[in-house]
Design a protein around this motif. Structure first.
Motif, mmCIF file in Angstrom:
data_model
loop_
_atom_site.group_PDB
_atom_site.id
_atom_site.type_symbol
_atom_site.label_atom_id
_atom_site.label_comp_id
_atom_site.label_asym_id
_atom_site.label_seq_id
_atom_site.Cartn_x
_atom_site.Cartn_y
_atom_site.Cartn_z
ATOM 1 N N VAL A 237 -11.818 93.206 58.933
ATOM 2 C CA VAL A 237 -11.658 93.504 60.357
ATOM 3 C C VAL A 237 -12.846 94.319 60.872
ATOM 4 C CG1 VAL A 237 -9.145 93.352 60.352
ATOM 5 C CG2 VAL A 237 -10.232 95.542 59.870
ATOM 6 N N VAL A 238 -13.571 94.976 59.952
ATOM 7 C CA VAL A 238 -14.849 95.625 60.262
ATOM 8 C C VAL A 238 -15.855 95.125 59.238
ATOM 9 C CG1 VAL A 238 -16.129 97.796 60.444
ATOM 10 C CG2 VAL A 238 -13.768 97.661 61.278
ATOM 11 N N LYS A 239 -16.999 94.629 59.706
ATOM 12 C CA LYS A 239 -17.957 93.954 58.831
ATOM 13 C C LYS A 239 -19.306 94.656 58.838
ATOM 14 C CE LYS A 239 -15.682 89.625 60.148
ATOM 15 N NZ LYS A 239 -15.805 88.357 60.885
ATOM 16 N N ASP A 240 -19.634 95.311 57.738
ATOM 17 C CA ASP A 240 -20.960 95.924 57.566
ATOM 18 C C ASP A 240 -21.409 96.715 58.782
ATOM 19 O OD1 ASP A 240 -21.727 95.338 54.928
ATOM 20 O OD2 ASP A 240 -22.138 93.270 55.461
ATOM 21 N N LEU A 241 -20.609 97.697 59.174
ATOM 22 C CA LEU A 241 -20.930 98.509 60.342
ATOM 23 C C LEU A 241 -21.979 99.558 60.005
ATOM 24 C CD1 LEU A 241 -20.312 99.401 63.284
ATOM 25 C CD2 LEU A 241 -18.632 100.981 62.327
ATOM 26 N N ASN A 242 -23.096 99.524 60.730
ATOM 27 C CA ASN A 242 -24.117 100.566 60.669
ATOM 28 C C ASN A 242 -24.241 101.169 62.059
ATOM 29 O OD1 ASN A 242 -25.371 100.350 57.862
ATOM 30 N ND2 ASN A 242 -25.470 98.239 58.571
ATOM 31 N N LEU A 243 -23.954 102.449 62.162
ATOM 32 C CA LEU A 243 -23.963 103.109 63.472
ATOM 33 C C LEU A 243 -24.316 104.573 63.282
ATOM 34 C CD1 LEU A 243 -23.262 103.151 66.537
ATOM 35 C CD2 LEU A 243 -20.901 103.619 65.885
ATOM 36 N N SER A 244 -25.141 105.087 64.178
ATOM 37 C CA SER A 244 -25.573 106.473 64.079
ATOM 38 C C SER A 244 -25.542 107.118 65.461
ATOM 39 C CB SER A 244 -26.995 106.524 63.507
ATOM 40 O OG SER A 244 -27.433 107.851 63.368
ATOM 41 N N MET A 245 -25.002 108.349 65.519
ATOM 42 C CA MET A 245 -24.902 109.096 66.785
ATOM 43 C C MET A 245 -25.523 110.471 66.639
ATOM 44 S SD MET A 245 -20.956 108.636 67.961
ATOM 45 C CE MET A 245 -21.167 109.858 69.283
ATOM 46 N N PRO A 246 -26.322 110.912 67.610
ATOM 47 C CA PRO A 246 -26.801 112.296 67.600
ATOM 48 C C PRO A 246 -25.746 113.225 68.171
ATOM 49 C CG PRO A 246 -27.719 111.142 69.469
ATOM 50 C CD PRO A 246 -26.891 110.136 68.721
ATOM 51 N N LYS A 247 -25.933 114.518 67.966
ATOM 52 C CA LYS A 247 -25.013 115.513 68.530
ATOM 53 C C LYS A 247 -25.027 115.452 70.047
ATOM 54 C CE LYS A 247 -24.234 119.315 65.332
ATOM 55 N NZ LYS A 247 -24.416 120.759 65.074
ATOM 56 N N GLY A 248 -23.863 115.638 70.633
ATOM 57 C CA GLY A 248 -23.757 115.726 72.078
ATOM 58 C C GLY A 248 -23.654 114.404 72.802
ATOM 59 N N GLU A 249 -23.703 113.289 72.069
ATOM 60 C CA GLU A 249 -23.646 111.983 72.722
ATOM 61 C C GLU A 249 -22.201 111.616 73.057
ATOM 62 O OE1 GLU A 249 -25.680 107.656 72.241
ATOM 63 O OE2 GLU A 249 -24.687 108.399 70.448
ATOM 64 N N PHE A 250 -22.046 110.907 74.173
ATOM 65 C CA PHE A 250 -20.760 110.313 74.542
ATOM 66 C C PHE A 250 -20.908 108.814 74.309
ATOM 67 C CE2 PHE A 250 -16.822 111.159 77.102
ATOM 68 C CZ PHE A 250 -16.319 109.867 77.062
ATOM 69 N N LEU A 251 -20.312 108.324 73.215
ATOM 70 C CA LEU A 251 -20.432 106.924 72.845
ATOM 71 C C LEU A 251 -19.082 106.237 72.987
ATOM 72 C CD1 LEU A 251 -22.474 105.110 70.294
ATOM 73 C CD2 LEU A 251 -20.007 104.871 69.998
ATOM 74 N N THR A 252 -19.071 105.089 73.631
ATOM 75 C CA THR A 252 -17.841 104.321 73.800
ATOM 76 C C THR A 252 -17.880 103.078 72.935
ATOM 77 O OG1 THR A 252 -17.453 105.092 76.056
ATOM 78 C CG2 THR A 252 -16.420 103.030 75.433
ATOM 79 N N MET A 253 -16.777 102.854 72.212
ATOM 80 C CA MET A 253 -16.575 101.615 71.465
ATOM 81 C C MET A 253 -15.730 100.706 72.348
ATOM 82 S SD MET A 253 -15.873 103.018 67.608
ATOM 83 C CE MET A 253 -17.198 103.793 66.644
ATOM 84 N N LEU A 254 -16.327 99.609 72.791
ATOM 85 C CA LEU A 254 -15.706 98.712 73.762
ATOM 86 C C LEU A 254 -15.526 97.338 73.149
ATOM 87 C CD1 LEU A 254 -14.988 98.048 76.837
ATOM 88 C CD2 LEU A 254 -17.401 97.436 77.058
#
Length: 377
Positions: free
Chosen positions: A35-52
């Protein structure tokens, strides 16, 4: 409340100053289907990231793995450089906000907020101070002695947000938190949440299937489908420069025309597409590699014009038949028959120089070549 947009954070998936990281993360519930395939994701501090994404796309599963309520089948999840795969949820120091508020009905609002502080063995005076500060942040300072049932839905959601912030976490996760609210209140809360997150410098991961919410609130949006991120970018880039047909169709309203690539000019970053109806148009080649490939060209409705004076000599023009004209106050929405398609939409602003069209009317429409993107078929 006015919100001033911050400078967008770069749209690459790896950041040098990563605070939240998913590295080759996979998730399967039955040992066979991912249901999740090889997810590579990186976030810096303070970011507002939406998973849509649509239901079943993998976005909520990613959030639950980050929270610790689900375990990754493969890969590593890191917080501030440290792997949290084996750390239980209550020791991750992450704030959570859910759609159903999850408030204790038998406790007062102040007691609800104090609970996570009691779990952390915090002294009474410090607890009271932090509870007051958190309630004041969400403008609920006068409601500490009430119970959840005595509050409206919007007030309860504010309390749920305050409870997630009361122990001052560096990361807050939100799973469809505004889904139960009416439209007007939901829009108000969108601005309140983003302003609060940015003012406090909190890193936020927000899950929604509502594209308007994602575009309004986020520094970056990760569009999920079929367990993968289809595109990760700031909202304006996502809307203006979709990288594939799924993103173009899922984000905002979009016109598509099918055809075949007949010429590619890499030096000018243009291609020629012969539509199935026979007309030839220029487009930006985004997801095409060779002459002869099938493609779907994408044009946003607000980029389509009837007024030739607004178009440059490079603009394409096609004949169209008006099928439906809808007055929407600030804009006119016109459905057209174009190149064999009966679902082609044009949006024009309500202005004195814009004609009010009638069904059956034959017109000519146009757009700039750079507003037309050749995507996967």
């Amino acid at each position: 409340m006015l919100r001033h947009k911050r400078e967008p954070i770069l749209a690459d998936t790896k950041q040098n100053d990563s605070f939240v990281e998913f590295e080759r993360v996979q998730k399967s519930y039955d040992g066979e289907t991912l249901v999740v395939k090889d997810l590579n994701l990186s976030m810096p501090k303070g970011e507002f990231l939406t998973m849509l994404g649509p239901s079943g796309s993998g976005k909520t599963t990613c959030l639950m793995m980050l929270a610790g309520f689900e375990t990754a089948t493969h890969g590593d999840i890191r917080l501030d450089g440290k792997s949290i795969n084996d750390i239980p949820p209550h020791k991750r120091g992450i704030g959570m906000v859910f759609q159903n508020y999850a408030l204790f009905p038998h406790m007062t609002i102040a007691e609800n907020l104090a609970f996570p502080l009691e779990v952390r063995k915090m002294g009474k005076s410090e607890r009271e101070q932090k509870v007051k500060r958190a309630l004041d942040m969400v403008e609920m300072g006068a409601f500490g002695n009430r119970r959840p049932a005595q509050l409206s839905g919007g007030q309860q959601q504010r309390v749920a947000l305050a409870r997630a912030l009361v122990f001052e976490p560096e990361l807050v996760l939100m799973d469809e938190p505004l889904g139960a609210l009416d439209k007007q209140l939901r829009e108000k809360m969108q601005f309140e949440i983003t302003d609060l997150a940015h003012n406090l410098g909190i890193t936020t991961v927000y899950v929604t299937h509502d594209q308007t919410e994602a575009l309004t609130m986020s520094d970056r949006v990760a569009v999920f489908d079929d367990g993968r991120i289809q595109q990760l970018a700031p909202p304006d880039e996502l809307y203006e420069q979709p990288q594939n047909s799924f993103v173009a169709q899922f984000i905002g309203e979009n016109n598509t025309l099918s055809g075949k690539v007949t010429k590619i000019d890499n030096a000018k970053n243009t291609c020629v597409v012969q539509l199935d109806s026979g007309e030839e148009i220029d487009a930006v080649p985004v997801n095409v590699n060779a002459v002869g490939e099938r493609t779907t060209v994408s044009i946003r409705p607000e980029r389509v014009e009837t007024n030739k004076e607004r178009l440059s000599p490079d603009a394409h023009t096609l004949k169209a038949e008006v099928l439906e004209f809808i007055y929407m106050g600030d804009i006119f929405r016109t459905r057209l028959r174009v190149a064999g398609s009966t679902e082609f939409v044009m949006k024009t602003r309500n202005a004195p120089d814009q004609p009010r069209l009638r069904p059956g009317e034959q017109i000519e429409i146009g757009w700039l070549p750079e507003d037309c993107r050749a995507l996967d078929a």
